[in-house]
Scaffold this active site. Sequence first.
Site: not given
Lengths: 462, 452
Positions: A70, A138, A140
Site C-alpha cells: 500500500e 519515529d 520527533d
Amino acid sequence: MTKEEADNGRDDMVIDVPGQANAVPDGFNANYLRIYYGKLFPHADMFKWMSYGNDGKHPGCDKSYFGRREFSFTLENDIYIRFQSFNSVTELENSIKEKCPFKIDIGPVYSVDPAKRHAYAQSGDNVFTPVERELVFDIDISDYDDVRYCCTGADVCLECWPLMTIAIKVIDTSLRDDFGFNHILWVYSGRRGVHCWVCDGKARRLTNEQRAAIADYFHVYKGNENSQKKISLPGLVLHPFLARSYTEVLKGFFEAKLLPNQNLLASEERYEKILEMIPDASVASELRRRWQENKRASMSKDDINIVRWEQLKSILQSGKQKMQGLRRCVEEIVFSYTYPRLDMEVSRHMNHLLKAPFCVHPKTGRVCVPIDPNNCDEFDPTTVPTLSQLLEEQNRGGLRQDAENEWDRTSLGESVAFFRTSFLQPLLKSCKEEIENSYNAKLQQSKNDLSWFSFGVLIAAQ
Amino acid sequence: MEVFQSHRKSSSNNVFVSILPFYRSAPPLEVRLEDFEFFAMDRLRVLKGISDGLCRGKKPEEMEKLVVDLWKANMRHPQAVEEVNKDIISHFVLRLVYCRTEELRKWFLSMETTLFRHRFRLESSEAQRALMSEFKLPYKAVSNAEFESVKDKLGQVARSMGQNLPAADAIFYKVPFEEVPDLVSGRRVFIHKGHAYVAMNQVVSLVVTQFRSYISKALILTNRKWTSTIREQEKDRLTPIVEALCTSYLGPDYSQPQEFGEISIKDIDQVAKTSFPLCMRHLFEKVKEDHHLKHGGRMQLGLFLKGVGLKLDDALAFWKAEFAPKVSAERFDKEYAYNIRHNYGREGKRTDYTPYSCQKIISVTLGIGDHHGCPYRHFSEENLRAALVRMGVSSRAVEDVMDKVHNRHYQLACTLTFEAVHGSSYDAGINHPNQYFIDSQRVLQSKNGSVA
C-alpha cells in the site's frame, strides 16, 4: 537556510536560460514538485527497495509482491487517498508524476492487492490483512520540549539536534547488536525528527505483538504532564542494554554537551527541575542551599553547570547514601534528559503508514534524506537540500553531460549514492540469497513429500 | 451422549495423567448434559476470579495464590482422573461459549493464558521439561563454553530485576527473541544478535506463548465450526446452554445506552461535573482547556460519551466546538470527523466500538502529552490528591483513597471516590466508567427526583 514562503501559489518561477544560473525562489508548490518528481525523485530505487528482490529474475520470486504494497498520497488541498498500489515501476512513477502528491506514505504489504480489498472478507480464511511490514520508528524533537530551552515545537537548531543524534546511536546500536538486524535505514523527517526503517526479512515478518515487545524494550521514558517521575530505573544494576547506552552515549553527551549548552543547572528555574527528581528531600535541600549561596561561579573557571553537576553526583554517589531510590538517581536524571523518546504507536502496528524517504516536507521544503548512523554526528538539519535549492542546482547544472542521473548534478546525488551503496545494494543481495535458499528448500521438501507419497502408494497397493 | 469434539480424536487413550493438559484435543468421553453446564460454570468462576484479580492490579505472587485458591474451591476432585476430565471438558465447553466474537475470544484467551501460566509455574522442573518437549520446542540449552562468555551479562540482567546471580550450573536456553515477546518487553532477558538467553524459570514464558498462540488459533476454528454446523445441530441440546452461559456471566458492555437514553450536548457540562468518574472528568477538562486531545484520549472519552448516550451528531458538534480555537471547521471535517463516525460504526468495517472498561483503561501505556488512562494509576500522588479535592472529596476520604492507590487497588480507589462524592455506599466495585456514570445518575435522581 531561510524560512519557506507560504505555499500560496508562488509559481512565478524564472525560466532557465542556458548558461545563466537563475535563482529559484524558496517555496513548496505543485510546479516545483512536478519538476522534482519528473527529474530528481529516485523512482527506480524506491521500486527496487520495495520489491525486496522480487524482480522476476529467479523462479523463486513472488511477482505479486510489489503490487500488494500500500502507498498513500496526500494531494494538494489535503486530499488524502489510501490503498494505492502499483504493479511495476512505470505505474508507480507515472502515478507520482501525474498526481504530484505533496506527501507519499508507505504502508504494509497486504495478503492481496489493496485495489482488490473489497472482494475479501474481514475474517476467516480469505482475508485482506497486512502480511509484511518494515519495523519502523519515529522520533520527533518536539517530544523533548521540556528539556530543550533553545527551541520549542517545530523548530530545530544545532544546539538541540544532537538529541536526535544520540537517539539514533542508542537505537541503531541496539537494533544491530541486540536484535541482530542489519538492513536499517535512518531518514531525516524533513523538519524536526528522524524515522527508522528496519528492512530485514525477519523484521518485516514480525507480528504486532513482537513489534510491541521491541517498542517496550526501548520504552524507558514514561513521561506525561501528570506524572512526575518519568524515568524509573529500579534494580541494583542496569540491564546491559541500558548500561551500554549510558556509558557509551548518554553520559558523555549529557555531561559534555547538553548540560552546559542548555544551562541545565545555571538558574533556579532549571535546576529545580533536576532537584525534583531526587527522592530524598534532605539531599535536594542540601544542594539547593549550596546553589542558592553561590549564585555565580565563584572560584572555578569551569562552567557553573559542570561544577554543580559534580557536586550533585558526589553527594548522590557517595557511599553514605543507602536509600534505595537514590542508587540510580544520577542515571535517572541523565536518562530523563537524553534517552530516546519514541512514538510507541508508530512501531506497534503493521498497518501504520509512514512517510517515504526522498519526499519533500511541505513546511520546510527540505528533502527527507537518509542519515548515516555511523556519521550521524556530522548530520546538519539546517543544511539539508531544499526543493528550490535543488531546482536551482538542476538549472545550473544543465551543461554537464557526464552525470548519469539528474540528481548527480545536485546536492541530492550524494544522498542517493549513499542510499544505494550503504543500504539498497546490501539489502538486495541479502534478499536474493533469501529467495534462493527458500526456493531450494521448497524444492527439497517437495522431493521428500513425493518420495513419501510414492512409498505410501506402494504400501497401499500391496 | 458424546461431548463435542472440536478436533480429531486423540489417538492416545492416555488422558489419565496428572500433568497440566494442553487441551490439544477433546477427549472421547461421555458427559452428562448437566455436567456439561456445571463444569463450565465452575471453570468460569475461576476465570472470573482471575479477571477480578488482574483488574485490582494484583502482583504475580498474589495472582499465583489466587489461582491456587480458585482452583481448589471450584475444580478439585478427590480422584485425579476426574479432576483432569473436568478440567478438559470445562475448557472445551467454554471454548464454545467464548469463541463467538472478537471481544469474547480476547477475554477467554487472556484468562486461560493467565491460568495456564500460574499452573505451569507450580509444576516441578521435570514436569515442566516434559511439557516443553511435548510442545516440541526446539531450543537447545546453552553450552558451558557459551555460558562462560555471557555469564556477566546474564548476571547483570538478573541483578537488574533484583534477583540473585545465576548459579554456575544454571541452565539457560537460547531462543530467537521473537519467541519470548513478554520477556523482551520487560527487559528480563539478555539479547544478543537476535537471540534471547532465557533462564529456566523464565521458560514458562516460552511455553505460555506457545499455549496462547495455539488456543488463539483453536478459538477461530471453533468459531467456524460453531457457526457452520454445531449451533444448528445442537439447537435443542447444547446450544441453549452455551448461549445462556455467555450472557449470564458477561457484564453489560455499555454499547447500547439504556436507561437515560440520550444525553444532549447541552447536558454534558453539567453531568460531567456530577457524574463522570475522574478519568473522564480529567479528559473532559483537558479538552476544554487545551482545545485538543491526543488519539488515546479522544478514543477513551469519545466512546465513553457514546455509552453515556451522546448521539453521533451531537458528538461531532461537541468535538468540533471544543477544537474550534485550534482546528478550523474544514480541518476538523478532514482529520477528526472520520474517526468519530468510525467509533459509531458508520465507517470502515462498521464495528460498533464499545466503551473501554476499567481493566482496559488501567492497562494503557501513556506517551508524552497523553491524558487518558486511569488517574489512580497514572497520576503522581500530588496531582491525584489535588484532583480529588477538586472533585469535592473530603480530606479523610482522600487518605482512604490514597491508601487504596498505594496498594494498587485502582478500582477500589475509584469506588471510594464515588462513595465520598455521592455520600452513599456502593457495594459493587466499579468495573466500568459507564457503570459509574449510570449509578451516579441513579443516585442523584433518587435524591432529587430529576436527572443531575
